[in-house]
Design a protein around this motif. Structure first.
Motif, PDB file in Angstrom:
ATOM      1  N   SER A 186     -12.715 -14.837  63.459  1.00 30.47           N
ATOM      2  CA  SER A 186     -11.704 -15.559  64.222  1.00 30.47           C
ATOM      3  C   SER A 186     -10.384 -15.465  63.503  1.00 30.47           C
ATOM      4  CB  SER A 186     -12.101 -17.022  64.399  1.00 30.47           C
ATOM      5  OG  SER A 186     -11.020 -17.787  64.874  1.00 30.47           O
ATOM      6  N   VAL A 187      -9.296 -15.432  64.276  1.00 34.71           N
ATOM      7  CA  VAL A 187      -7.971 -15.413  63.663  1.00 34.71           C
ATOM      8  C   VAL A 187      -7.415 -16.806  63.502  1.00 34.71           C
ATOM      9  CG1 VAL A 187      -7.433 -13.119  64.547  1.00 34.71           C
ATOM     10  CG2 VAL A 187      -6.868 -15.122  65.918  1.00 34.71           C
ATOM     11  N   VAL A 188      -8.079 -17.786  64.103  1.00 41.44           N
ATOM     12  CA  VAL A 188      -7.597 -19.164  64.031  1.00 41.44           C
ATOM     13  C   VAL A 188      -8.229 -19.891  62.849  1.00 41.44           C
ATOM     14  CG1 VAL A 188      -7.417 -21.365  65.234  1.00 41.44           C
ATOM     15  CG2 VAL A 188      -7.234 -19.225  66.517  1.00 41.44           C
ATOM     16  N   ALA A 189      -9.528 -19.750  62.711  1.00 34.31           N
ATOM     17  CA  ALA A 189     -10.254 -20.476  61.656  1.00 34.31           C
ATOM     18  C   ALA A 189      -9.679 -20.245  60.273  1.00 34.31           C
ATOM     19  CB  ALA A 189     -11.732 -20.095  61.697  1.00 34.31           C
ATOM     20  N   PRO A 190      -9.301 -19.012  59.883  1.00 37.61           N
ATOM     21  CA  PRO A 190      -8.761 -18.814  58.532  1.00 37.61           C
ATOM     22  C   PRO A 190      -7.472 -19.567  58.275  1.00 37.61           C
ATOM     23  CG  PRO A 190      -9.466 -16.723  59.471  1.00 37.61           C
ATOM     24  CD  PRO A 190      -9.518 -17.730  60.581  1.00 37.61           C
ATOM     25  N   VAL A 191      -6.740 -19.869  59.339  1.00 37.87           N
ATOM     26  CA  VAL A 191      -5.460 -20.543  59.156  1.00 37.87           C
ATOM     27  C   VAL A 191      -5.660 -21.962  58.629  1.00 37.87           C
ATOM     28  CG1 VAL A 191      -3.378 -21.367  60.306  1.00 37.87           C
ATOM     29  CG2 VAL A 191      -4.371 -19.159  60.942  1.00 37.87           C
ATOM     30  N   ILE A 192      -6.750 -22.622  59.095  1.00 41.23           N
ATOM     31  CA  ILE A 192      -6.983 -24.021  58.707  1.00 41.23           C
ATOM     32  C   ILE A 192      -7.165 -24.165  57.196  1.00 41.23           C
ATOM     33  CG2 ILE A 192      -8.524 -25.991  58.981  1.00 41.23           C
ATOM     34  CD1 ILE A 192      -9.032 -25.015  61.838  1.00 41.23           C
ATOM     35  N   PRO A 193      -8.054 -23.388  56.561  1.00 36.75           N
ATOM     36  CA  PRO A 193      -8.185 -23.512  55.097  1.00 36.75           C
ATOM     37  C   PRO A 193      -6.893 -23.148  54.363  1.00 36.75           C
ATOM     38  CG  PRO A 193     -10.084 -22.392  56.008  1.00 36.75           C
ATOM     39  CD  PRO A 193      -9.074 -22.487  57.122  1.00 36.75           C
ATOM     40  N   LEU A 194      -6.216 -22.084  54.821  1.00 34.96           N
ATOM     41  CA  LEU A 194      -5.000 -21.674  54.133  1.00 34.96           C
ATOM     42  C   LEU A 194      -3.913 -22.728  54.229  1.00 34.96           C
ATOM     43  CD1 LEU A 194      -4.806 -17.885  55.079  1.00 34.96           C
ATOM     44  CD2 LEU A 194      -5.386 -18.881  52.869  1.00 34.96           C
ATOM     45  N   LEU A 195      -3.726 -23.323  55.394  1.00 32.30           N
ATOM     46  CA  LEU A 195      -2.733 -24.380  55.541  1.00 32.30           C
ATOM     47  C   LEU A 195      -3.114 -25.606  54.720  1.00 32.30           C
ATOM     48  CD1 LEU A 195      -1.787 -24.237  59.342  1.00 32.30           C
ATOM     49  CD2 LEU A 195      -0.306 -23.751  57.381  1.00 32.30           C
ATOM     50  N   THR A 196      -4.366 -25.994  54.839  1.00 28.53           N
ATOM     51  CA  THR A 196      -4.832 -27.190  54.112  1.00 28.53           C
ATOM     52  C   THR A 196      -4.673 -27.023  52.607  1.00 28.53           C
ATOM     53  OG1 THR A 196      -6.442 -27.642  55.864  1.00 28.53           O
ATOM     54  CG2 THR A 196      -6.777 -28.737  53.750  1.00 28.53           C
ATOM     55  N   VAL A 197      -5.163 -25.891  52.095  1.00 31.19           N
ATOM     56  CA  VAL A 197      -5.091 -25.657  50.644  1.00 31.19           C
ATOM     57  C   VAL A 197      -3.647 -25.412  50.214  1.00 31.19           C
ATOM     58  CG1 VAL A 197      -5.849 -24.200  48.753  1.00 31.19           C
ATOM     59  CG2 VAL A 197      -7.438 -24.784  50.570  1.00 31.19           C
ATOM     60  N   GLY A 198      -2.864 -24.726  51.062  1.00 29.17           N
ATOM     61  CA  GLY A 198      -1.464 -24.472  50.724  1.00 29.17           C
ATOM     62  C   GLY A 198      -0.675 -25.754  50.577  1.00 29.17           C
ATOM     63  N   ILE A 199      -0.856 -26.687  51.542  1.00 28.74           N
ATOM     64  CA  ILE A 199      -0.180 -27.983  51.452  1.00 28.74           C
ATOM     65  C   ILE A 199      -0.661 -28.749  50.221  1.00 28.74           C
ATOM     66  CG2 ILE A 199       0.044 -30.231  52.574  1.00 28.74           C
ATOM     67  CD1 ILE A 199      -0.081 -28.719  55.270  1.00 28.74           C
ATOM     68  N   THR A 200      -1.960 -28.654  49.986  1.00 26.98           N
ATOM     69  CA  THR A 200      -2.527 -29.325  48.806  1.00 26.98           C
ATOM     70  C   THR A 200      -1.903 -28.780  47.522  1.00 26.98           C
ATOM     71  OG1 THR A 200      -4.636 -29.715  49.920  1.00 26.98           O
ATOM     72  CG2 THR A 200      -4.637 -29.779  47.511  1.00 26.98           C
TER      73      THR A 200
END
Length: 1004
Positions: A196-210
């Motif tokens: 999926s092209v959507v699912a990878p965005v969630i971890p990257l955004l979450t960890v990036g903000i973290t």
């Protein structure tokens, strides 16, 4: 959770405001690392105390010594040497702009040639004292390169601070590479896992903000509260947050996928996901946080800096329980778009197979684990390296300079170990210098010590003029020369005595000749008297007849000629005596070379000689002989004057003879001539009378001269005998001093008290003594690399040597500390061992308590932690084989075991929690079935998580820093070993074997 989902937009808004605000107000972490991220030994260690003593004694130094080396693959040519001199000249011209206080080089100080030019002629060393107020070392390297542009000889520069700066720069460059590679790698893996092209965005955004938020929080803590930080903090933060953050997201998204299949509704699926998987994530996160938080109890700031990861994990857990539910609620099933597969969670075939094998063949499974792990563990030596040179790599100019110095001048020359002594009293006195030399000698005996530099030996070797052995050698040579001189004088005196003995017959003949002269003169005087009578008669009878007058004149002429012959014989005899005396003149003149001040100088140079009675007797005889010789020379002078009178008399006799001849020729003029002759005769008679008296004086003088020469001969003989005895004594003294100078065991050292006032020695004091003269330093140069383990092992021996040397001396109660990179590494070794033991204990206890709380069991934490320890030591052993035995490094970097343990245990326990927490969900079925079912369900998640986490650590490898490469390698090997060997083969066997005892002392 429902309330959170209802207010999810407010939560997102709070996150955005908080992140932007923190990023805006927080200082740069890179700047903080450069300012506060230096590795420092804590209070109580010798190297730290040495730094403090130097600051107390010398003040805070704002200068640094930089080693500049010119080198070639072969011996430097004349052209290259001139180029090196030109380079030094350029630096001298630009000292002010470069911030260089002083340049030490053999081009200006020729006495340093032996020290600063290598024996093989391949390298020339110069030392630059750089004012760090005007110029930082990082900018100095660029300025040096610009100034020396065009110099046609290879050069490089180095010092400890430059190496540290290079480490920081390489760490920052490595961080950028790690960040870029990590993001790309995670994105690719997530695309493969979820399709999926959507699912990878969630971890990257979450960890990036973290990551951005936690980095800002940590920067504020460092800036405001001196929270520990190092160059590794950001790299670990990236690897851990992106690694486990993505793992937790995979776990949550995978469970959310399962719950969507079961419920079909988004909100209930989110709630159920966090009820089950959220609990696992929370406990796992707490376990990891506890692991990293326990590092905060260590003493070392480098270790403490990893505690920042615990701050990041707290922020990560908050983000996982707030931001991820937001994305789940917002996107729902669209998270897995555009995957056209059904929303189903497939079981792991690999873990299903391994689980079935281990549960059905437990003994064989354990045997396989043993075959893989035991051989490596048995070969494991635990060798660690403190060599920062290996950390950077050989291609860096700073390291190249170090290698050149190591090969040409000795490894220890670039970074000597510094000993510091702090005393209550001033140390600028000879009494303390003796103690310093004593310490220097003890230190010089320690293994691997190449040289010791101190007040008494600033060039690494003691001042020869201060060594009694050298002083005695020099005195012995002086006595040897004195002995030769005395022997020469003795030979001269003996020669003079022999010559005087030879001249005795000549002196006797001269005395006899003088006696004959006296007799002849007396006879001549009587003849003249008779002649005067004849002439008077002749004058009376001249008128009686010329015939009779002529006859009388002939008789007078004969008498006068006889008198002339007598005087001629006298003159010849006198000349013979004079020639005899002239033959001994050179011998007597040698005595003029002996002056009384010569004896005074001899007495001054040879202490105690003037007190010897025999010496005083010799001295008196020689001086008396000189005095008698002077009297004799005065007599000779008087004799010369007398000879002048005899010549005058001879002339008068000749004149008289001529007068007679005139009378014979012309009797008519006889009366007048006779009158003149008669007038001259009394004068002639008086002259002969005076000459006779002078000859008698001469005879008496010659008698005295013979007596004096006899005394001189006796004195010379006695002097020669006495000087022979002195020569023998000097020979004995010389042989003793020669033996003394050749004795290596002589612990003799002598410094004159007034050496402190010597201007040249004052320069030495300025280097090794503090301005208040109460702190003294010494430099110990090792033969081996200052970073090497064998060098570090000698630090304790240096302390023992100092204790031996100062015992019972004025420095016995002085404060002593050992500084320098070797001592600091020795302290780091001791401290890291203590921190390792303390942190390991606290970490294992903390994680164990979390596991007991999670699993409600004592047994599960025991074998989970045991399996992790087995994995850790096996991974360390494998990497030791890889880096030491295969790649040839001196050992695993000293910081690696600590960080590798913390990370591997803290991260590895996550996967145990993933598996065992799922296992505990199936409490209604048999233990073996529950374990196999859990392995099938969690296998894909765990393997995916391991790949993600392994990938983030693999991204550290391009950093180029050896320690990060080794940590990454250990984590990668450890995760693979745990995921594919220990966890699936060992844990199921233990679980099945224990049965219900898995939950002891609680119930299932």
């Amino acid at each position: 959770m429902q309330r959170m989902l209802k207010g999810r937009w407010w939560i997102v808004l709070i996150w955005v405001i908080t992140m932007v605000g923190l990023v805006y107000v927080a200082p740069s972490m890179s700047d903080l690392v450069r300012e506060k991220g230096r590795i420092e030994v804590p209070e109580g260690y010798s190297s730290k105390l040495a730094s403090q003593l130097i600051v107390e004694g010398y003040g805070k130094r704002n200068s640094s010594q930089v080693a500049l080396v010119f080198y070639g693959d072969q011996k430097l040519t004349d052209h290259e040497i001139k180029e090196a001199e030109e380079a030094v000249h350029r630096l001298e011209q630009n000292k002010e702009s470069l911030g260089i206080k002083k340049i030490t080089t053999h081009f200006k100080e020729k006495q340093l040639t032996e020290t600063l030019v290598s024996k093989d002629g391949k390298a020339i060393l110069a030392s630059l004292n750089v004012d760090q107020k005007k110029r930082s070392l990082s900018t100095l390297t660029k300025s040096l390169s610009k100034t020396l542009d065009g110099i046609e000889v290879k050069y490089a520069y180095t010092n400890e601070s430059i190496i540290t700066s290079q480490l920081l720069q390489k760490s920052e460059a490595g961080l950028k590479k790690t960040e870029e590679i990590t993001v790309i790698f995670i994105l690719l893996v997530l695309l493969l896992v979820f399709r999926s092209v959507v699912a990878p965005v969630i971890p990257l955004l979450t960890v990036g903000i973290t990551y951005l938020t936690s980095q800002s929080v940590i920067s504020l803590l460092v800036d405001q509260f001196d929270f520990p930080i190092s160059g590794n903090t950001r790299i670990f933060l990236v690897a851990i947050l992106f690694g486990i953050g993505t793992d937790y997201c995979i776990l949550l998204l995978s469970r959310f996928k399962e719950e969507l299949i079961h419920s079909g509704q988004v909100v209930p699926a989110i709630i159920e996901t966090y009820k089950r998987a959220g609990r696992t994530v929370l406990i796992s996160g707490i376990a990891v946080m506890v692991g990293f938080a326990s590092i905060g109890f260590s003493e070392f700031n480098l270790y403490q800096s990893a505690a920042a990861v615990a701050v990041g994990i707290v922020v990560l857990l908050i983000a996982l329980f707030t931001l991820v539910p937001f994305f789940m609620a917002l996107l729902g099933k669209a998270i897995y778009w555009p995957s056209k597969r059904k929303l189903e969670h497939k079981d792991s075939r690999l873990w299903g197979f391994i689980g079935s094998f281990s549960l059905s063949r437990p003994i064989l499974s354990i045997l396989l684990v043993a075959i893989i792990c035991v051989p490596f563990m048995m070969a494991y030596k635990g060798e660690v390296s403190f060599n920062s040179i290996e950390e950077i790599g050989e291609d860096v100019p700073t390291i190249k300079a170090f290698r050149v110095i190591e090969q040409s001048f000795g490894a220890g020359e670039s970074m000597p170990t510094k000993l510091v002594f702090k005393n209550d009293d001033r140390l600028d006195s000879v009494d303390y210098f003796y103690v310093v030399e004593r310490i220097s000698r003890e230190l010089d005996k320690v293994d691997l010590v190449a040289s010791v530099r101190s007040i008494t030996r600033p060039m690494g070797e003691p001042f020869e003029k201060f060594l009694i052995t050298k002083q005695s050698e020099k005195l012995g040579k002086g006595l040897g020369k004195g002995k030769e001189g005395v022997e020469k004088v003795s030979e001269g005196l003996k020669e003079a005595n022999d010559e005087l003995t030879k001249k005795e017959p000549e002196l006797k003949r001269a005395t006899d000749g003088i006696q004959r002269l006296i007799d002849g003169t007396s006879l001549a005087e009587s003849k003249l008297t008779l002649l005067e009578t004849y002439l008077s008669k002749m004058e009376q009878g001249m008128k009686a007849g010329s015939v009779q007058a002529k006859k009388e004149l002939e008789t007078a002429k004969e008498k006068t000629q006889e008198l002339l012959r007598m005087y001629q014989n006298f003159s010849k005899a006198y000349k013979g005596v004079n020639r005899d005396l002239q033959q001994i003149d050179p011998l007597l003149n040698q005595l003029d070379q002996i002056k009384e001040e010569h004896f005074q100088n001899l007495e001054k140079n040879m202490k105690g000689l003037g007190a010897l009675a025999e010496y005083q007797k010799i001295k008196g005889n020689i001086l008396s002989a000189i005095e008698k010789k002077n009297k004799m020379m005065k007599f000779r002078s008087n004799l010369e004057k007398m000879m002048e009178n005899e010549d005058k008399v001879t002339k008068e006799i000749n004149a008289f003879t001529q007068g007679i001849e005139k009378q014979v020729q012309g009797l008519e003029k006889a009366a007048n001539a006779q009158g003149q002759i008669v007038k001259q005769l009394p004068r002639l008679t008086d002259g002969l009378s005076r000459m006779n008296d002078g000859q008698r004086v001469l005879l008496g003088g010659f008698g005295k001269l013979r007596d004096q020469l006899e005394e001189l001969k006796s004195g010379l003989s006695q002097g020669a005998d006495g000087l022979n005895k002195v020569s023998d004594g000097l020979g004995v003294a010389q042989r003793y001093l020669t033996d003394l100078s050749g004795t290596s065991s002589v612990d003799g050292f002598y410094m004159p008290a007034d050496i402190v006032e010597d201007k040249g020695f004052q320069n030495v004091l300025e280097v090794y003594l503090s301005p208040d003269r109460k702190t003294v330093t010494m430099d110990v140069v090792f033969k081996s690399n200052p970073y090497a383990r064998e060098s570090m092992d000698q630090v304790e021996k240096l302390k023992e040597a100092v204790h031996r040397a100062t015992k019972g001396t004025k420095l016995e109660n002085a404060t002593v500390a050992i500084g320098g990179i070797t001592s600091m590494n020795a302290d780091l070794k001791d401290m890291s061992n203590q921190d390792y033991s303390r942190t390991v204990t606290l970490m294992l206890l903390g994680i164990g308590l979390v596991l007991v709380f999670l699993f409600r069991s004592f047994m599960m934490p025991i074998y989970i932690i045991g399996s992790l320890l087995l994995t850790y030591y096996t991974s360390m052993a494998i990497n030791e084989v890889l880096f030491v035995d295969i790649l040839g490094y001196s050992g695993i970097s000293w910081i690696v075991p600590f960080f590798a343990f913390v990370m591997l245990i803290a991260l590895g326990v996550d996967y145990s929690i993933f598996l065992m927490d799922r296992f505990n969900e199936y409490h209604d079925i048999p233990v073996a079935d529950a374990m196999l079912f859990s392995m099938k369900k969690m296998g894909t998640v765990i393997i995916s998580a391991v790949i993600i986490l392994g990938g983030t650590f693999a991204a550290m490898i391009p950093s180029g820093l050896l320690s990060l490469i080794q940590i990454a390698s250990i984590i990668l090997i450890g995760l693979c070993l745990y995921t594919f060997v220990v966890l699936p083969l060992l844990i199921p066997v233990l679980v099945k074997s224990l049965g219900k005892a898995n939950w002891w002392p609680f119930r299932r």
